[in-house]
Design a protein around this motif. Structure first.
Motif, PDB file in Angstrom:
ATOM      1  N   SER A  18      23.176  -3.908  30.430  1.00  0.00           N
ATOM      2  CA  SER A  18      23.486  -3.219  31.582  1.00  0.00           C
ATOM      3  C   SER A  18      23.614  -4.127  32.691  1.00  0.00           C
ATOM      4  O   SER A  18      24.419  -4.314  33.539  1.00  0.00           O
ATOM      5  N   LYS A  74      25.780   1.631  37.991  1.00  0.00           N
ATOM      6  CA  LYS A  74      25.788   2.958  37.506  1.00  0.00           C
ATOM      7  C   LYS A  74      27.078   3.450  36.854  1.00  0.00           C
ATOM      8  O   LYS A  74      27.272   4.568  36.837  1.00  0.00           O
ATOM      9  N   GLY A 120      22.007   3.692  32.064  1.00  0.00           N
ATOM     10  CA  GLY A 120      22.464   5.092  32.510  1.00  0.00           C
ATOM     11  C   GLY A 120      22.800   6.253  31.325  1.00  0.00           C
ATOM     12  O   GLY A 120      22.577   7.076  31.694  1.00  0.00           O
ATOM     13  N   THR A 149      14.489   6.248  34.219  1.00  0.00           N
ATOM     14  CA  THR A 149      15.257   6.385  35.519  1.00  0.00           C
ATOM     15  C   THR A 149      14.277   5.429  36.450  1.00  0.00           C
ATOM     16  O   THR A 149      14.943   4.529  37.379  1.00  0.00           O
ATOM     17  N   SER A 185      15.300   1.710  38.034  1.00  0.00           N
ATOM     18  CA  SER A 185      15.483   1.483  39.429  1.00  0.00           C
ATOM     19  C   SER A 185      14.664   0.206  39.966  1.00  0.00           C
ATOM     20  O   SER A 185      15.031  -0.472  40.745  1.00  0.00           O
TER      21      SER A 185
END
Length: 313
Positions: A90, A246, A267, A287, A291
């Motif tokens: 990611s 995202k 995600g 999550t 973050s």
């Protein structure tokens, strides 16, 4: 009361009146911003606390907060190679696609800015990919890349470049390439619009003076245009990075995280954990960790952005 005693009394009275004025001003100020604070508390603080509570508990969709598990989810996540790999992918995907989109978008905006009124028309025309729903973008690119009847395979076969249809979405490398191409196609207009707005703020007299001084187009770009829009470009890059972290729709429609787990972003991994395995507590912990990782990797970019803004001011 003598004159000497009277003067400090007047000063104290004046000071007290001023303090009351400042206090009233502060109260009015707090009253003005209280709706904003209430809005932030309801939309930011409460969901965050709820997420933290979920991450510390064993929760499912139907039965949240079944039992307190402390940091067990965090320990399991950090020992999960699939999640750690998805984090790496990611981060790499976000930086690569955001960088490509910034370069292409800025160059297109630079070209449009040279066209004056026609440039503004072209900027409004280029909005089409941005207004297309991400799901439809994924469907369109899936049809283009399909091995049977796909547009790209048809062109390659007709040109004799390949002997048989290529399964682009079945190959780990080509699958990532397909997601990145669709992402660039959809979001580059976003960068074009913002870059064009930044270029429009440069006074025309600056370029005219440099032309009179004999500066070449390349010199004007490196020494005038780029320094003047460096701060806005860093803002655009930061915003696009956050959007790239995202990415979900394109992965869901184009590859569904495959082949295998090759294109599983963090995600998408969180989605599968929460809505396929119903492990909401673990998904909440993933999550939060995601973050924190995003905040850590974005910190150097934010520092560069702040430095450019101070320099621009």
């Amino acid at each position: 009361m003598t004159a000497i005693e009277f003067l400090p009394a007047r000063r104290r009275a004046a000071s007290t009146t001023a303090d009351h004025g400042i206090s009233a001003h502060r109260v009015i100020g707090w009253l003005w911003i209280s709706p904003i604070l209430l809005g932030l508390a309801s939309t930011l603080v409460y969901p965050t606390l709820f997420l933290v509570a979920l991450a510390l508990s064993k929760s499912t969709l139907g039965k949240p907060f079944r039992s307190f598990v402390g940091l067990r989810h965090v320990r399991d996540i950090l020992q999960d190679p699939l999640f750690v790999t998805s984090l790496t992918k990611s981060i790499a995907y976000a930086f690569i696609t955001a960088s490509i989109q910034l370069v292409i978008g800025f160059l297109i905006a630079l070209l449009f800015s040279q066209l004056l009124k026609a440039g503004r028309f072209l900027v409004s025309l280029i909005l089409l990919p941005l207004m297309t729903p991400p799901v439809m973008v994924g469907v369109a690119w899936k049809l283009i890349l399909a091995p049977a009847g796909g547009l790209l395979n048809g062109v390659l076969l007709n040109l004799g470049i390949v002997d048989a249809p290529v399964s682009f979405l079945g190959d780990p490398v080509f699958a990532w390439f397909a997601i990145a191409v669709a992402d660039v196609w959809q979001w580059t207009p976003f960068v074009v619009i913002l870059s064009f707005a930044a270029l429009s703020t440069i006074p025309e007299g600056v370029h005219e003076a440099s032309i009179i001084d004999g500066a070449s187009p390349l010199q004007r770009f490196w020494h005038i245009t780029l320094p003047l829009v460096a701060a806005p470009l860093s803002s655009i890059y930061l915003l696009k990075l956050i959007l790239s972290f995202k990415v979900f729709d394109l992965v869901y429609v184009l590859t569904f995280g495959g082949p295998g787990f090759a294109t599983t972003t963090t995600g998408f991994s969180i989605y599968r954990r929460a809505l396929e395995q119903f492990d909401v507590g673990r998904a909440a912990a993933e999550t939060l960790i995601y973050s924190l990782v995003i905040g850590a990797v974005l910190w150097p970019v934010i520092r560069i952005h702040q430095h450019l803004e101070r320099k621009d001011a």
